[in-house]
Write a protein that holds these residues in place. Structure first.
Motif, PDB file in Angstrom:
ATOM      1  N   TYR A 141       0.835  -1.164   0.062  1.00 15.94           N
ATOM      2  CA  TYR A 141       0.103  -0.147  -0.101  1.00 15.94           C
ATOM      3  C   TYR A 141       0.996   1.304  -0.156  1.00 15.94           C
ATOM      4  O   TYR A 141       1.624   1.394   0.758  1.00 15.94           O
ATOM      5  N   ALA A 142       0.591   2.213  -1.022  1.00 19.18           N
ATOM      6  CA  ALA A 142       1.492   3.419  -1.024  1.00 19.18           C
ATOM      7  C   ALA A 142       0.926   4.344   0.105  1.00 19.18           C
ATOM      8  O   ALA A 142      -0.146   5.135  -0.174  1.00 19.18           O
ATOM      9  N   ILE A 143       1.806   4.498   1.032  1.00 20.65           N
ATOM     10  CA  ILE A 143       1.250   5.205   2.248  1.00 20.65           C
ATOM     11  C   ILE A 143       0.794   6.562   1.872  1.00 20.65           C
ATOM     12  O   ILE A 143      -0.149   7.146   2.708  1.00 20.65           O
ATOM     13  N   LYS A 144       1.637   7.269   1.126  1.00 16.43           N
ATOM     14  CA  LYS A 144       1.099   8.510   0.882  1.00 16.43           C
ATOM     15  C   LYS A 144      -0.211   8.990   0.482  1.00 16.43           C
ATOM     16  O   LYS A 144      -0.737   9.990   0.381  1.00 16.43           O
ATOM     17  N   ALA A 145      -0.887   8.048  -0.235  1.00 18.13           N
ATOM     18  CA  ALA A 145      -2.569   8.133  -0.489  1.00 18.13           C
ATOM     19  C   ALA A 145      -3.090   8.470   0.657  1.00 18.13           C
ATOM     20  O   ALA A 145      -4.294   9.001   0.681  1.00 18.13           O
ATOM     21  N   ASN A 146      -2.983   8.052   1.766  1.00 14.06           N
ATOM     22  CA  ASN A 146      -3.644   8.210   3.382  1.00 14.06           C
ATOM     23  C   ASN A 146      -2.947   7.542   4.196  1.00 14.06           C
ATOM     24  O   ASN A 146      -2.868   6.357   4.374  1.00 14.06           O
TER      25      ASN A 146
ATOM     26  N   LEU B  55       6.796   3.122   0.579  1.00 16.49           N
ATOM     27  CA  LEU B  55       7.435   4.433   1.415  1.00 16.49           C
ATOM     28  C   LEU B  55       8.092   5.297   0.559  1.00 16.49           C
ATOM     29  O   LEU B  55       9.091   4.977  -0.244  1.00 16.49           O
ATOM     30  N   VAL B  56       7.795   6.833   0.522  1.00 12.89           N
ATOM     31  CA  VAL B  56       8.508   7.423  -0.054  1.00 12.89           C
ATOM     32  C   VAL B  56       9.259   8.687   0.636  1.00 12.89           C
ATOM     33  O   VAL B  56       9.675   9.678   0.245  1.00 12.89           O
ATOM     34  N   SER B  57       9.113   8.720   2.151  1.00 13.16           N
ATOM     35  CA  SER B  57      10.133   9.385   2.691  1.00 13.16           C
ATOM     36  C   SER B  57      10.488   8.709   4.083  1.00 13.16           C
ATOM     37  O   SER B  57       9.992   7.557   4.267  1.00 13.16           O
TER      38      SER B  57
ATOM     39  N   PHE C 182      11.210   0.973  -0.033  1.00 13.15           N
ATOM     40  CA  PHE C 182      11.519   2.089   0.359  1.00 13.15           C
ATOM     41  C   PHE C 182      12.049   2.977  -1.042  1.00 13.15           C
ATOM     42  O   PHE C 182      12.925   2.366  -1.589  1.00 13.15           O
ATOM     43  N   ASN C 183      11.182   3.859  -1.335  1.00  9.41           N
ATOM     44  CA  ASN C 183      11.387   4.479  -2.812  1.00  9.41           C
ATOM     45  C   ASN C 183      11.931   5.971  -2.589  1.00  9.41           C
ATOM     46  O   ASN C 183      11.854   6.292  -1.601  1.00  9.41           O
ATOM     47  N   GLY C 184      12.120   6.564  -3.751  1.00 13.37           N
ATOM     48  CA  GLY C 184      12.402   8.153  -3.590  1.00 13.37           C
ATOM     49  C   GLY C 184      13.680   8.382  -4.488  1.00 13.37           C
ATOM     50  O   GLY C 184      14.574   7.647  -4.488  1.00 13.37           O
TER      51      GLY C 184
ATOM     52  N   LEU D 155      16.491  -2.105  -8.751  1.00 13.43           N
ATOM     53  CA  LEU D 155      16.602  -0.979  -9.565  1.00 13.43           C
ATOM     54  C   LEU D 155      15.201  -0.364 -10.075  1.00 13.43           C
ATOM     55  O   LEU D 155      14.301  -0.866 -10.828  1.00 13.43           O
ATOM     56  N   ARG D 156      14.978   0.925  -9.980  1.00 16.56           N
ATOM     57  CA  ARG D 156      13.864   1.698 -10.274  1.00 16.56           C
ATOM     58  C   ARG D 156      14.232   2.197 -11.624  1.00 16.56           C
ATOM     59  O   ARG D 156      14.971   2.997 -12.005  1.00 16.56           O
ATOM     60  N   ILE D 157      13.548   1.626 -12.593  1.00 21.30           N
ATOM     61  CA  ILE D 157      13.716   1.994 -14.270  1.00 21.30           C
ATOM     62  C   ILE D 157      12.812   2.909 -14.673  1.00 21.30           C
ATOM     63  O   ILE D 157      11.681   2.785 -14.254  1.00 21.30           O
TER      64      ILE D 157
ATOM     65  N   ALA E 106      13.295  -5.390 -10.227  1.00 22.02           N
ATOM     66  CA  ALA E 106      13.192  -4.344 -10.922  1.00 22.02           C
ATOM     67  C   ALA E 106      11.837  -3.507 -10.422  1.00 22.02           C
ATOM     68  O   ALA E 106      11.010  -4.217 -10.082  1.00 22.02           O
ATOM     69  N   HIS E 107      11.865  -2.224 -10.604  1.00 20.36           N
ATOM     70  CA  HIS E 107      10.963  -1.600 -10.098  1.00 20.36           C
ATOM     71  C   HIS E 107      10.423  -0.348 -10.771  1.00 20.36           C
ATOM     72  O   HIS E 107      11.616   0.166 -11.831  1.00 20.36           O
ATOM     73  N   CYS E 108       9.307  -0.202 -11.240  1.00 23.65           N
ATOM     74  CA  CYS E 108       8.876   1.172 -12.116  1.00 23.65           C
ATOM     75  C   CYS E 108       7.438   1.462 -11.770  1.00 23.65           C
ATOM     76  O   CYS E 108       6.644   0.744 -11.381  1.00 23.65           O
ATOM     77  N   HIS E 109       7.345   2.795 -11.751  1.00 21.99           N
ATOM     78  CA  HIS E 109       6.135   3.520 -11.558  1.00 21.99           C
ATOM     79  C   HIS E 109       5.801   4.454 -12.658  1.00 21.99           C
ATOM     80  O   HIS E 109       6.698   5.338 -12.894  1.00 21.99           O
ATOM     81  N   LEU E 110       4.756   4.049 -13.433  1.00 25.20           N
ATOM     82  CA  LEU E 110       4.510   5.001 -14.818  1.00 25.20           C
ATOM     83  C   LEU E 110       3.945   6.216 -14.396  1.00 25.20           C
ATOM     84  O   LEU E 110       4.074   7.175 -15.176  1.00 25.20           O
ATOM     85  N   GLY E 111       2.985   6.299 -13.197  1.00 25.67           N
ATOM     86  CA  GLY E 111       2.312   7.503 -12.958  1.00 25.67           C
ATOM     87  C   GLY E 111       0.861   7.224 -12.291  1.00 25.67           C
ATOM     88  O   GLY E 111       0.523   5.941 -11.839  1.00 25.67           O
ATOM     89  N   SER E 112       0.037   8.022 -11.891  1.00 23.74           N
ATOM     90  CA  SER E 112      -1.310   7.667 -11.083  1.00 23.74           C
ATOM     91  C   SER E 112      -2.533   8.013 -11.954  1.00 23.74           C
ATOM     92  O   SER E 112      -2.162   8.733 -12.835  1.00 23.74           O
ATOM     93  N   THR E 113      -3.585   7.466 -11.464  1.00 26.82           N
ATOM     94  CA  THR E 113      -4.791   7.735 -12.089  1.00 26.82           C
ATOM     95  C   THR E 113      -4.769   7.169 -13.459  1.00 26.82           C
ATOM     96  O   THR E 113      -5.417   7.678 -14.221  1.00 26.82           O
ATOM     97  N   ILE E 114      -4.230   6.244 -13.732  1.00 26.33           N
ATOM     98  CA  ILE E 114      -4.075   5.504 -15.151  1.00 26.33           C
ATOM     99  C   ILE E 114      -5.372   4.713 -15.317  1.00 26.33           C
ATOM    100  O   ILE E 114      -5.846   4.004 -14.546  1.00 26.33           O
TER     101      ILE E 114
ATOM    102  N   ILE F 288       3.007  -5.033  -6.283  1.00 29.53           N
ATOM    103  CA  ILE F 288       2.036  -3.962  -6.796  1.00 29.53           C
ATOM    104  C   ILE F 288       1.982  -2.841  -5.895  1.00 29.53           C
ATOM    105  O   ILE F 288       2.248  -3.295  -4.482  1.00 29.53           O
ATOM    106  N   GLU F 289       1.775  -1.589  -6.126  1.00 31.58           N
ATOM    107  CA  GLU F 289       1.921  -0.565  -5.233  1.00 31.58           C
ATOM    108  C   GLU F 289       0.514   0.153  -5.211  1.00 31.58           C
ATOM    109  O   GLU F 289       0.735   1.349  -5.710  1.00 31.58           O
ATOM    110  N   PRO F 290      -0.485  -0.274  -5.136  1.00 32.84           N
ATOM    111  CA  PRO F 290      -2.007   0.567  -4.995  1.00 32.84           C
ATOM    112  C   PRO F 290      -1.863   1.558  -4.145  1.00 32.84           C
ATOM    113  O   PRO F 290      -1.396   1.343  -2.924  1.00 32.84           O
ATOM    114  N   GLY F 291      -2.214   2.820  -4.452  1.00 26.72           N
ATOM    115  CA  GLY F 291      -2.491   3.765  -3.313  1.00 26.72           C
ATOM    116  C   GLY F 291      -3.820   4.217  -3.306  1.00 26.72           C
ATOM    117  O   GLY F 291      -4.756   3.931  -2.430  1.00 26.72           O
ATOM    118  N   ARG F 292      -4.075   5.265  -4.244  1.00 31.72           N
ATOM    119  CA  ARG F 292      -5.397   5.770  -4.214  1.00 31.72           C
ATOM    120  C   ARG F 292      -6.679   4.687  -4.630  1.00 31.72           C
ATOM    121  O   ARG F 292      -7.839   4.925  -4.201  1.00 31.72           O
ATOM    122  N   SER F 293      -6.328   3.840  -5.356  1.00 34.09           N
ATOM    123  CA  SER F 293      -7.195   2.752  -5.519  1.00 34.09           C
ATOM    124  C   SER F 293      -7.712   1.974  -4.526  1.00 34.09           C
ATOM    125  O   SER F 293      -8.878   1.690  -4.742  1.00 34.09           O
TER     126      SER F 293
END
Ligand SMILES: *Cc1c(COP(=O)(O)O)cnc(C)c1O
Length: 300
Positions: A37-42, A60-62, A81-83, A127-129, A176-184, A227-232
């Protein structure tokens, strides 16, 4: 609502949180996986504890999100731990805690190596690609295209693989890790990103649509999918409950002034997003109809 002293407030539906989690859980059946769970969503502690009980890990992003995850008791083998600006002291904490750490840049790699030495522990890294995929979302929330501030560009990948290999006492490459964007809303882009890297109106997609785009790839290569769902997981589970304080007009426009404001809810104004507003108690059948701006008390 008169009995409610503290307004505005967010009202959450636990059953809806459970259903959202279960939709991901069922979509992942048959795959080795982690739902982080991407904590920054809430980052409400009660919600974190509930998601942890359901079986979620945490993204986590901080450093403070890492501390919060520790406090909420998350299984640290399910935390990432991301960022792009992780601080050395936070990386030391991450190394001691044993969470996965994403490598975002050359200086980040250096700091992770130092953190591993200070903590006296080997760090599991991904590796965050930056896959250079256009997620077709609001530009503020696109994170995996060429101009993004996140991740490692394609041409540098071999350099990073060699750099990790050169530090066998400090680093272990686990993924490997990647994050394309939010609200996809167009899930095909996940296949595009995965195909590139696993060999080396708004109709919202369901978790199953999303997982199905990569299911065969993940199975055929015997991978573990994080997988890293946050807002969904969280966005449709709560309402911001307000009271109308009064009604006024400036001669050309009518306003309903409510008690909530940008202080409680900044995103719709920041992103020009649609904000659904509903009356808690229905209007009387003979009520007149007219148009109002619903506004809060602060200047924005
Ligand atoms: C914010 C974030 C997410 C979650 O984004 P949502 O749009 O809330 O699902 C996932 N991964 C990373 C690395 C993030 O920074």
């Amino acid at each position: 609502m008169d009995s409610v002293e503290k307004r505005p407030f967010y009202l959450y539906s636990k059953p809806q949180i459970n259903r959202n989690f279960e939709a991901y859980n069922q979509a992942l059946e048959g795959l080795s996986s982690i739902i982080g769970y991407a904590i920054k969503a809430n980052n409400n502690l009660k919600i974190l504890e509930h998601l942890r009980q359901l079986g979620c890990g945490a993204v986590l992003v901080s450093g403070n999100e890492l501390r919060l995850a520790l406090h909420a008791g998350f299984d640290l083998t399910k935390c990432v731990f991301n960022g792009n600006g992780k601080l050395l002291e936070d990386l030391v904490l991450a190394a001691k805690a044993g969470v996965f750490v994403n490598v975002d840049s050359e200086f980040d790699l250096e700091n992770i190596v130092s953190a591993a030495r200070i903590a006296g522990k080997k760090v599991n890294v991904l590796l965050r690609i930056n896959p250079n995929v256009d997620p077709q979302v609001h530009p503020y929330v696109a994170t995996g295209n060429k101009n993004s501030k996140f991740g490692i560009r394609n041409e540098k990948l071999q350099w990073f693989l060699d750099a990790v290999k050169a530090h066998p006492d400090e680093l272990k490459l686990v993924g490997a890790h990647c994050h394309l964007g939010s609200t996809i809303t167009k899930v095909d882009i996940f296949r595009d990103a995965a195909v590139d890297y696993y060999h080396a109106g708004a109709i919202l997609p369901t978790p199953r649509d999303l997982i199905d785009t990569v299911r065969e790839l993940v199975l055929s290569r015997n991978l573990k999918l994080i997988i890293e769902p946050g807002r969904s997981l969280m966005a449709y589970t709560c309402s911001l409950v307000n009271c109308a304080t009064g009604v006024k007009t400036n001669g050309t426009k009518n306003f309903v002034v409510i008690d909530g404001s940008d202080a409680e809810l900044i995103r719709p104004s920041l992103y020009g997003a649609y904000q659904h507003i509903e009356l808690v108690s229905p209007a009387p059948p003979d009520a007149e109809t007219s148009t109002f701006d619903v506004v809060g008390p602060v200047c924005e």
